[in-house]
Design a protein around this motif. Structure first.
Motif, PDB file in Angstrom:
ATOM      1  N   LEU A 268       0.816  -1.215   0.000  1.00 58.22           N
ATOM      2  CA  LEU A 268       0.000   0.000   0.000  1.00 58.22           C
ATOM      3  C   LEU A 268       0.848   1.262   0.000  1.00 58.22           C
ATOM      4  N   ASN A 269       2.099   1.150   0.425  1.00 53.98           N
ATOM      5  CA  ASN A 269       3.008   2.300   0.409  1.00 53.98           C
ATOM      6  C   ASN A 269       3.865   2.359  -0.850  1.00 53.98           C
ATOM      7  N   ASN A 270       3.680   1.387  -1.747  1.00 55.14           N
ATOM      8  CA  ASN A 270       4.437   1.354  -3.000  1.00 55.14           C
ATOM      9  C   ASN A 270       3.601   2.023  -4.086  1.00 55.14           C
ATOM     10  N   GLU A 271       3.859   3.302  -4.342  1.00 53.25           N
ATOM     11  CA  GLU A 271       3.020   4.078  -5.255  1.00 53.25           C
ATOM     12  C   GLU A 271       3.037   3.526  -6.674  1.00 53.25           C
ATOM     13  N   ARG A 272       4.190   3.110  -7.145  1.00 52.25           N
ATOM     14  CA  ARG A 272       4.287   2.601  -8.521  1.00 52.25           C
ATOM     15  C   ARG A 272       3.475   1.326  -8.687  1.00 52.25           C
TER      16      ARG A 272
ATOM     17  N   ALA B  84      -1.525  -1.457 -10.336  1.00 57.33           N
ATOM     18  CA  ALA B  84      -2.494  -2.438  -9.851  1.00 57.33           C
ATOM     19  C   ALA B  84      -3.922  -1.935  -9.933  1.00 57.33           C
ATOM     20  N   LEU B  85      -4.139  -0.669  -9.543  1.00 54.21           N
ATOM     21  CA  LEU B  85      -5.494  -0.153  -9.386  1.00 54.21           C
ATOM     22  C   LEU B  85      -5.894   0.875 -10.419  1.00 54.21           C
ATOM     23  N   GLY B  86      -4.963   1.329 -11.247  1.00 55.03           N
ATOM     24  CA  GLY B  86      -5.300   2.351 -12.225  1.00 55.03           C
ATOM     25  C   GLY B  86      -5.731   3.625 -11.527  1.00 55.03           C
ATOM     26  N   ASP B  87      -6.841   4.229 -11.984  1.00 52.50           N
ATOM     27  CA  ASP B  87      -7.295   5.474 -11.361  1.00 52.50           C
ATOM     28  C   ASP B  87      -8.111   5.229 -10.105  1.00 52.50           C
ATOM     29  N   ASP B  88      -8.162   3.968  -9.645  1.00 52.19           N
ATOM     30  CA  ASP B  88      -8.888   3.633  -8.420  1.00 52.19           C
ATOM     31  C   ASP B  88      -7.925   3.414  -7.256  1.00 52.19           C
ATOM     32  N   ALA B  89      -6.718   3.942  -7.366  1.00 57.31           N
ATOM     33  CA  ALA B  89      -5.685   3.642  -6.379  1.00 57.31           C
ATOM     34  C   ALA B  89      -6.027   4.123  -4.984  1.00 57.31           C
ATOM     35  N   ASN B  90      -6.951   5.076  -4.864  1.00 57.50           N
ATOM     36  CA  ASN B  90      -7.320   5.569  -3.535  1.00 57.50           C
ATOM     37  C   ASN B  90      -8.704   5.098  -3.104  1.00 57.50           C
ATOM     38  N   GLY B  91      -9.194   4.051  -3.731  1.00 54.63           N
ATOM     39  CA  GLY B  91     -10.537   3.554  -3.440  1.00 54.63           C
ATOM     40  C   GLY B  91     -10.673   3.003  -2.045  1.00 54.63           C
ATOM     41  N   SER B  92     -11.906   2.968  -1.551  1.00 59.39           N
ATOM     42  CA  SER B  92     -12.159   2.425  -0.218  1.00 59.39           C
ATOM     43  C   SER B  92     -12.492   0.960  -0.294  1.00 59.39           C
ATOM     44  N   SER B  93     -12.541   0.333   0.860  1.00 57.76           N
ATOM     45  CA  SER B  93     -12.718  -1.116   0.923  1.00 57.76           C
ATOM     46  C   SER B  93     -14.172  -1.513   0.931  1.00 57.76           C
ATOM     47  N   CYS B  94     -14.470  -2.690   0.327  1.00 53.76           N
ATOM     48  CA  CYS B  94     -15.809  -3.245   0.446  1.00 53.76           C
ATOM     49  C   CYS B  94     -15.864  -4.275   1.551  1.00 53.76           C
ATOM     50  N   ALA B  95     -14.756  -4.446   2.296  1.00 54.83           N
ATOM     51  CA  ALA B  95     -14.742  -5.405   3.400  1.00 54.83           C
ATOM     52  C   ALA B  95     -15.660  -4.918   4.508  1.00 54.83           C
ATOM     53  N   SER B  96     -16.296  -5.839   5.181  1.00 53.66           N
ATOM     54  CA  SER B  96     -17.273  -5.505   6.212  1.00 53.66           C
ATOM     55  C   SER B  96     -16.608  -5.202   7.538  1.00 53.66           C
ATOM     56  N   PRO B  97     -16.891  -4.038   8.153  1.00 49.35           N
ATOM     57  CA  PRO B  97     -16.315  -3.741   9.469  1.00 49.35           C
ATOM     58  C   PRO B  97     -16.699  -4.770  10.525  1.00 49.35           C
ATOM     59  N   ALA B  98     -17.779  -5.492  10.282  1.00 46.53           N
ATOM     60  CA  ALA B  98     -18.210  -6.489  11.258  1.00 46.53           C
ATOM     61  C   ALA B  98     -17.228  -7.638  11.377  1.00 46.53           C
ATOM     62  N   HIS B  99     -16.333  -7.773  10.412  1.00 51.11           N
ATOM     63  CA  HIS B  99     -15.377  -8.887  10.417  1.00 51.11           C
ATOM     64  C   HIS B  99     -13.963  -8.390  10.675  1.00 51.11           C
ATOM     65  N   HIS B 100     -13.821  -7.421  11.575  1.00 53.19           N
ATOM     66  CA  HIS B 100     -12.513  -6.819  11.815  1.00 53.19           C
ATOM     67  C   HIS B 100     -12.080  -6.933  13.265  1.00 53.19           C
TER      68      HIS B 100
END
Length: 475
Positions: free
Chosen positions: A301-305, A310-326
């Protein structure tokens, strides 16, 4: 060991009877904060020494004190009790047994030992080459779940430095030092065992606390924190593969981020050595696999290149993971790991009568989570499906083992993809299941088609739930 004594009042739990201490000089103790306690802690395991039942027989009010000079690890041993059975056939020879696991020359006279502590504190210096260091305030030490990222005032007189040294058998004096520190492998790693000094392929990375004396701030003393042993394998055509085999942080230093610091120092050492092709871990225990996952994810996540590709223009996207499973991971510092035996989870093979949360095909939870917010349909090179040629290029550059790199990329896809998009989720499910099928091929092929599909789906859901849990610990 002697035969068991029927009367339980003459039996003691070895893990409770043995008290370990990292002893400092009086002047060094004066520099400690009230929260810092380095004496009187217990082992987690003693069965490699005293047998499967971990009992000591023939004594009442038994106490076994095993003390170490905090830097040089010079040892002192004392066995005390209020009563001892007369019959030698049912009385364990505690000192004689322990003497088979620690080097000769340990002290049995406490005054002589304390004199040795004073002498060694003034002269002991770490073996090998310094490869990493970090600092923190003493006032933030010994607090559960402390983070190395917490800031500190560089002018604070209570700043404590930590240094990581790389060494091998060829380092003068280290072989003898290793004989004193290797006992911690047996006491804190399930299934731990001693390694052979006859094998030249071992590397060692040792972590020390470097402490300034309060009354003489220009004087520093060193104190042992933990270490890892690594084994070099040949890697075609002309490199080596480094396998992390043993990893231990002593209890007084656990839950403070030192396990992560040591692991990251090892990874950077591997990354900078052109002769090493990749870093692998032998059958990691679940707690260590969590530590490894978190730190590897942070690195990606700290490797900008890498993220741009990997993510294209979605590099700053948020997670779809559920907070209930954290939930917070157990034993977050990874206090012990040994590839020579034991160690739970992380193998990824079909389970046999045991519930674990890593990539196994039976006895796993369903891992259902809440659906995330709408995201992009694709994620650059990560897909899904991920560009395999691109992944292999990055895997080679980052020197991460293939299964681990695949898992990391699967976590990042889950973090950024649109979980409500049916096509995207189908592609993700297929990508993960294909890897799981290959990993569990021999076991799964023993099942009929319908049962095989059921087991794969169960495993996928469990893996996804575990990915969500891990992602919830990485910020």
């Amino acid at each position: 060991m002697a035969a068991a004594v029927p009367d339980s009042e003459w039996a003691a739990d070895a893990n409770e009877a043995i008290h370990l201490s990292l002893v400092r000089t009086k002047e060094d103790r004066a520099s400690l904060t009230a929260r810092e306690v380095y004496e009187g802690f217990n082992p987690t395991f003693t069965y490699p020494i005293f047998g499967e039942d971990e009992k000591l027989y023939g004594y009442k009010d038994l106490a076994v004190d095993l003390k170490f000079a905090s830097g040089s690890l010079a040892q002192y041993l004392k066995v005390s009790y209020s009563q001892k059975l007369a019959s030698s056939s049912v009385v364990d020879d505690i000192e004689g047994t322990l003497a088979g696991f620690i080097p000769p020359g340990y002290d049995t006279n406490e005054a002589d030992f304390l004199k040795r502590v004073e002498e060694d504190a003034a002269t002991f210096r770490p073996y090998g080459r310094l490869i990493h260091s970090y600092s923190r305030s003493a006032h933030k030490m010994s607090r559960k779940h402390a983070h190395m990222t917490q800031g500190y005032d560089p002018n604070d007189e209570d700043i404590v430095d930590f240094e990581v040294y790389h060494t091998t058998w060829d380092t003068p004096g280290f072989r003898e030092y290793h004989r004193r520190m290797q006992l911690f492998i047996l006491l804190y790693i399930e299934g731990g065992s001693y390694i052979s000094e006859e094998e030249d392929q071992w590397d060692f990375v040792v972590l020390y606390e470097k402490r300034r004396r309060r009354n003489t701030p220009d004087v520093f003393t060193y104190h042992f924190v933990g270490y890892s042993s690594l084994y070099r394998f040949y890697c075609f055509p002309e490199k080596t593969r480094m396998r992390l085999s043993q990893f231990v942080i002593l209890p007084p230093y656990q839950q403070e981020g030192h396990g992560s610091a040591l692991y990251c120092a090892i990874y950077q050492f591997v990354l900078q050595d052109a002769s090493i092709a990749e870093l692998t871990v032998e059958d990691p225990a679940e707690a260590f696999e969590d530590l490894r996952d978190r730190n590897d994810l942070k690195m990606l996540l700290n490797n900008e290149r890498y993220l741009r590709e990997a993510l294209g223009d979605d590099a700053n996207g948020s997670s779809c993971a559920s907070p209930a499973h954290h939930p917070s991971p157990p034993n977050a510092n990874g206090n012990g790991h040994n590839g020579h035996g034991g160690g739970g989870g992380g193998g990824g093979r079909v389970a046999k009568g045991r519930t674990v949360h890593h990539e196994r095909s039976v006895q796993l939870g369903n891992g259902r989570g809440n659906q995330g917010v709408g995201r992009r349909r694709t994620l650059g090179k990560l897909g899904p499906p991920a560009d395999r040629k691109w992944m292999e290029k990055w895997r080679t550059e980052l020197k991460i083992a293939q299964r681990q790199f695949n898992r990391l990329n699967e976590m990042l896809i889950l973090k950024h993809m649109d979980c409500e998009d049916g096509h995207t989720m189908k592609q993700y499910r297929l990508q993960v299941k294909q890897r799981l099928f290959r990993f569990n091929y021999d076991s799964l092929m023993q099942l009929d088609k319908e049962e095989r599909q059921t087991k794969l789906e169960e495993t996928f859901q469990s893996v996804r739930a575990d990915y969500e849990r891990i992602l919830g610990t990485v910020h």
